[in-house]
Design a protein around this motif. Sequence first.
Motif, PDB file in Angstrom:
ATOM      1  N   ARG A   1       0.690  -1.090   0.118  1.00 47.68           N
ATOM      2  CA  ARG A   1       0.092  -0.081   0.072  1.00 47.68           C
ATOM      3  C   ARG A   1       0.919   1.370  -0.088  1.00 47.68           C
ATOM      4  O   ARG A   1       0.510   2.174  -0.887  1.00 47.68           O
ATOM      5  N   TYR A   2       1.948   1.271   0.715  1.00 45.98           N
ATOM      6  CA  TYR A   2       2.823   2.457   0.946  1.00 45.98           C
ATOM      7  C   TYR A   2       3.388   2.497  -0.512  1.00 45.98           C
ATOM      8  O   TYR A   2       3.671   3.810  -1.075  1.00 45.98           O
ATOM      9  N   GLU A   3       3.860   1.417  -1.251  1.00 48.41           N
ATOM     10  CA  GLU A   3       4.327   1.708  -2.383  1.00 48.41           C
ATOM     11  C   GLU A   3       3.451   2.331  -3.450  1.00 48.41           C
ATOM     12  O   GLU A   3       3.616   3.199  -4.390  1.00 48.41           O
ATOM     13  N   ASP A   4       2.107   1.842  -3.525  1.00 48.05           N
ATOM     14  CA  ASP A   4       1.338   2.547  -4.359  1.00 48.05           C
ATOM     15  C   ASP A   4       0.907   3.955  -3.916  1.00 48.05           C
ATOM     16  O   ASP A   4       0.882   4.580  -4.925  1.00 48.05           O
ATOM     17  N   LEU A   5       1.016   4.294  -2.667  1.00 45.40           N
ATOM     18  CA  LEU A   5       0.738   5.757  -2.459  1.00 45.40           C
ATOM     19  C   LEU A   5       2.061   6.592  -2.899  1.00 45.40           C
ATOM     20  O   LEU A   5       1.839   7.638  -3.378  1.00 45.40           O
ATOM     21  N   ARG A   6       2.993   5.940  -2.748  1.00 40.87           N
ATOM     22  CA  ARG A   6       4.454   6.590  -3.160  1.00 40.87           C
ATOM     23  C   ARG A   6       4.306   6.919  -4.650  1.00 40.87           C
ATOM     24  O   ARG A   6       4.698   8.025  -5.151  1.00 40.87           O
ATOM     25  N   SER A   7       3.832   5.985  -5.378  1.00 43.80           N
ATOM     26  CA  SER A   7       3.992   5.987  -6.767  1.00 43.80           C
ATOM     27  C   SER A   7       2.944   7.164  -7.156  1.00 43.80           C
ATOM     28  O   SER A   7       3.162   7.994  -8.188  1.00 43.80           O
ATOM     29  N   ARG A   8       1.860   7.146  -6.510  1.00 46.31           N
ATOM     30  CA  ARG A   8       0.868   8.403  -6.859  1.00 46.31           C
ATOM     31  C   ARG A   8       1.426   9.461  -6.473  1.00 46.31           C
ATOM     32  O   ARG A   8       1.294  10.314  -6.989  1.00 46.31           O
ATOM     33  N   VAL A   9       2.245   9.684  -5.264  1.00 45.68           N
ATOM     34  CA  VAL A   9       2.754  10.951  -4.970  1.00 45.68           C
ATOM     35  C   VAL A   9       3.761  11.427  -5.962  1.00 45.68           C
ATOM     36  O   VAL A   9       4.034  12.499  -6.610  1.00 45.68           O
ATOM     37  N   ASN A  10       4.670  10.487  -6.396  1.00 48.84           N
ATOM     38  CA  ASN A  10       5.621  10.776  -7.391  1.00 48.84           C
ATOM     39  C   ASN A  10       5.135  10.969  -8.695  1.00 48.84           C
ATOM     40  O   ASN A  10       5.831  11.799  -9.391  1.00 48.84           O
ATOM     41  N   GLY A  11       3.901  10.397  -9.039  1.00 51.70           N
ATOM     42  CA  GLY A  11       3.277  10.598 -10.270  1.00 51.70           C
ATOM     43  C   GLY A  11       2.974  12.203 -10.446  1.00 51.70           C
ATOM     44  O   GLY A  11       2.799  12.977 -11.567  1.00 51.70           O
ATOM     45  N   ILE A  12       2.721  13.054  -9.352  1.00 53.33           N
ATOM     46  CA  ILE A  12       2.444  14.243  -9.385  1.00 53.33           C
ATOM     47  C   ILE A  12       3.683  15.240  -9.916  1.00 53.33           C
ATOM     48  O   ILE A  12       3.666  15.800 -10.825  1.00 53.33           O
ATOM     49  N   ARG A  13       5.043  14.723  -9.502  1.00 52.34           N
ATOM     50  CA  ARG A  13       6.166  15.492  -9.622  1.00 52.34           C
ATOM     51  C   ARG A  13       6.553  15.037 -11.254  1.00 52.34           C
ATOM     52  O   ARG A  13       7.154  15.846 -11.822  1.00 52.34           O
ATOM     53  N   LYS A  14       6.353  13.873 -11.720  1.00 55.90           N
ATOM     54  CA  LYS A  14       6.713  13.519 -13.108  1.00 55.90           C
ATOM     55  C   LYS A  14       5.637  14.403 -13.799  1.00 55.90           C
ATOM     56  O   LYS A  14       6.083  14.835 -15.084  1.00 55.90           O
ATOM     57  N   LYS A  15       4.367  14.519 -13.618  1.00 56.28           N
ATOM     58  CA  LYS A  15       3.500  15.282 -14.543  1.00 56.28           C
ATOM     59  C   LYS A  15       3.870  16.675 -14.493  1.00 56.28           C
ATOM     60  O   LYS A  15       3.493  17.646 -15.644  1.00 56.28           O
ATOM     61  N   GLU A  16       4.382  17.201 -13.579  1.00 57.09           N
ATOM     62  CA  GLU A  16       4.824  18.487 -13.521  1.00 57.09           C
ATOM     63  C   GLU A  16       5.947  18.909 -14.133  1.00 57.09           C
ATOM     64  O   GLU A  16       5.923  20.164 -14.594  1.00 57.09           O
TER      65      GLU A  16
END
Length: 162
Positions: free
Chosen positions: A146-161
């Motif tokens: 679950r933590y890795e899933d959440l982390r990938s969602r948070v990192n997805g914000i940075r990649k899209k920016e």
Amino acid sequence: MTRFRNHSVFQATLLALLMVMPAAWDAGAQTAKPAAPALQPEVARQRELERDAAVNLSLAKKSIQEDAFYNAKVALNVWRLSAIEAGNFDRKLYEDLRKQLYEKSIRENLRCIDVAVAQRDAPDANLCLRIYRLHAQEINPFDPNRYEDLRSRVNGIRKKEK
């Protein structure tokens, strides 16, 4: 004259009785009252400590329900210390309240991550993710997947920016 003399004797007797009765009444009242047992200082102090612990427990429970994490944690620790001092600390109750506090924090941080991701706020999402991980590890419901899933969602914000 006999009447007057009897009347004077009667008045003198009545006056003597009126003067003696209040004194006798006070003396009887003083002995009739049982002496209130004087509380020994240790007993009074122990009662005060127990009352304080009960009040602090009530405040801790309310704080866990209504306040932010650190305010509630302080209230819980204040109760713990006062209960230990009073000699009526309940470790199971403490662990239950502590678990409630951390579970509430985990729920709030998961909600914070969702809101931050929706608003594309990477710093807030990352902060909430770190707090989530820390608090989840503290009470052992930490799920690495679950933590890795959440982390990938948070990192997805940075990649899209970028």
